[in-house]
Design a protein around this motif. Structure first.
Motif, PDB file in Angstrom:
ATOM      1  N   LYS A 152       0.800  -1.218   0.000  1.00  0.00           N
ATOM      2  CA  LYS A 152       0.000   0.000   0.000  1.00  0.00           C
ATOM      3  C   LYS A 152       0.835   1.270   0.000  1.00  0.00           C
ATOM      4  O   LYS A 152       0.339   2.331  -0.286  1.00  0.00           O
ATOM      5  CB  LYS A 152      -0.857   0.000   1.264  1.00  0.00           C
ATOM      6  CG  LYS A 152      -2.334   0.040   0.977  1.00  0.00           C
ATOM      7  CD  LYS A 152      -3.123   0.035   2.247  1.00  0.00           C
ATOM      8  CE  LYS A 152      -4.106   1.188   2.232  1.00  0.00           C
ATOM      9  NZ  LYS A 152      -4.987   1.212   3.362  1.00  0.00           N
ATOM     10  N   ILE A 201      -9.695   4.484  -8.992  1.00  0.00           N
ATOM     11  CA  ILE A 201      -9.265   3.282  -8.270  1.00  0.00           C
ATOM     12  C   ILE A 201     -10.026   2.062  -8.771  1.00  0.00           C
ATOM     13  O   ILE A 201      -9.443   1.012  -9.045  1.00  0.00           O
ATOM     14  CB  ILE A 201      -9.497   3.460  -6.755  1.00  0.00           C
ATOM     15  CG1 ILE A 201      -8.551   4.528  -6.193  1.00  0.00           C
ATOM     16  CG2 ILE A 201      -9.308   2.127  -6.020  1.00  0.00           C
ATOM     17  CD1 ILE A 201      -8.931   5.005  -4.794  1.00  0.00           C
ATOM     18  N   TRP A 211      -8.478   0.321  -0.184  1.00  0.00           N
ATOM     19  CA  TRP A 211      -8.669   1.710  -0.590  1.00  0.00           C
ATOM     20  C   TRP A 211      -9.947   2.300   0.005  1.00  0.00           C
ATOM     21  O   TRP A 211      -9.971   3.449   0.436  1.00  0.00           O
ATOM     22  CB  TRP A 211      -8.762   1.804  -2.114  1.00  0.00           C
ATOM     23  CG  TRP A 211      -7.448   1.790  -2.821  1.00  0.00           C
ATOM     24  CD1 TRP A 211      -6.872   0.727  -3.462  1.00  0.00           C
ATOM     25  CD2 TRP A 211      -6.544   2.895  -2.985  1.00  0.00           C
ATOM     26  NE1 TRP A 211      -5.684   1.115  -4.019  1.00  0.00           N
ATOM     27  CE2 TRP A 211      -5.455   2.431  -3.750  1.00  0.00           C
ATOM     28  CE3 TRP A 211      -6.563   4.229  -2.570  1.00  0.00           C
ATOM     29  CZ2 TRP A 211      -4.380   3.259  -4.109  1.00  0.00           C
ATOM     30  CZ3 TRP A 211      -5.513   5.045  -2.927  1.00  0.00           C
ATOM     31  CH2 TRP A 211      -4.427   4.564  -3.680  1.00  0.00           C
ATOM     32  N   GLN A 243      -7.215  -0.356 -10.309  1.00  0.00           N
ATOM     33  CA  GLN A 243      -6.496  -1.076  -9.261  1.00  0.00           C
ATOM     34  C   GLN A 243      -6.944  -2.531  -9.152  1.00  0.00           C
ATOM     35  O   GLN A 243      -8.086  -2.860  -9.453  1.00  0.00           O
ATOM     36  CB  GLN A 243      -6.669  -0.352  -7.921  1.00  0.00           C
ATOM     37  CG  GLN A 243      -6.007   1.018  -7.898  1.00  0.00           C
ATOM     38  CD  GLN A 243      -4.556   0.936  -8.318  1.00  0.00           C
ATOM     39  OE1 GLN A 243      -3.718   0.404  -7.607  1.00  0.00           O
ATOM     40  NE2 GLN A 243      -4.250   1.448  -9.511  1.00  0.00           N
ATOM     41  N   ARG A 246       0.259   7.119  -6.177  1.00  0.00           N
ATOM     42  CA  ARG A 246      -0.590   6.809  -5.021  1.00  0.00           C
ATOM     43  C   ARG A 246      -0.945   8.092  -4.265  1.00  0.00           C
ATOM     44  O   ARG A 246      -2.079   8.299  -3.853  1.00  0.00           O
ATOM     45  CB  ARG A 246       0.161   5.841  -4.103  1.00  0.00           C
ATOM     46  CG  ARG A 246      -0.642   5.312  -2.947  1.00  0.00           C
ATOM     47  CD  ARG A 246       0.160   4.298  -2.159  1.00  0.00           C
ATOM     48  NE  ARG A 246       0.589   3.176  -2.995  1.00  0.00           N
ATOM     49  CZ  ARG A 246      -0.169   2.099  -3.231  1.00  0.00           C
ATOM     50  NH1 ARG A 246      -1.366   2.004  -2.709  1.00  0.00           N
ATOM     51  NH2 ARG A 246       0.291   1.115  -3.990  1.00  0.00           N
TER      52      ARG A 246
END
Length: 189
Positions: free
Chosen positions: A23, A146, A158, A150, A123
């Protein structure tokens, strides 16, 4: 000693080019199709041929310029401008059989979403979108970015902190949960 010099030169390069996993690295992985952003083909075709995308958005070169544009121009996050689609006899996004012409005018929001994609956000930039305080549409486009780019396994990480966000009205939260569970399933069955 020439060999030693080479080894010395290679190590930093390898360390730099390998994005940190997890992350916390600032380089975001891209999940799925690196050219289409996993968008519905009819939406993407209409974005790419849109004068707004090709002319006005082409002029915007930085993340901050695009965020300002979202603030001033986005009024909804539907894919099509209201009233611009000939939807008789069509369901959902399945009008493709009659050609792109049936698409209608693709929305400002989706043009800007794809523009963000062309900037290959970090990010930190995506976090900047989803925590933005000036406009719910900036946050919404961050969440959509996202959702489309992602890995599905990372989505919960998230969204977790936002599903019980005090600032976000309850109705909007419920809509988000529904949106997250259905977006991407809207292709033709």
């Amino acid at each position: 000693s020439a060999n030693m010099a080479n080894v010395g030169n290679q190590l930093p390069t390898q360390a730099v080019s390998k994005p940190p996993s997890g992350k916390h690295g600032n380089v975001l992985p891209l999940w799925g199709n690196e050219k289409t952003m996993n968008l519905n083909p009819m939406i993407l075709t209409n974005v790419l041929s849109s004068p707004y995308f090709k002319v006005q958005l082409y002029e915007l070169k930085t993340y901050h310029e695009v965020v300002d544009e979202i603030y001033f121009k986005v009024t909804h996050i539907e894919p099509w401008e209201k009233g611009s689609r000939k939807t008789a006899g069509q369901t959902g996004m399945c009008g493709g059989v009659r050609g792109v012409g049936t698409g209608g005018i693709v929305s400002t929001a989706f043009c800007l979403l794809y523009k963000l994609f062309t900037l290959k956000l970090t990010r930190k930039q995506v976090m900047g979108l989803i925590t933005h305080t000036d406009s719910p549409y900036i946050r919404a486009l961050g969440f959509m970015y996202i959702r489309y780019t992602q890995p599905p396994t990372d989505l919960l990480d998230w969204y977790n902190d936002f599903l019980d966000d005090e600032e976000m009205p309850l109705v909007q939260q419920v809509n988000w949960i529904l949106f997250l569970s259905t977006v991407g399933l809207r292709e033709c069955k």
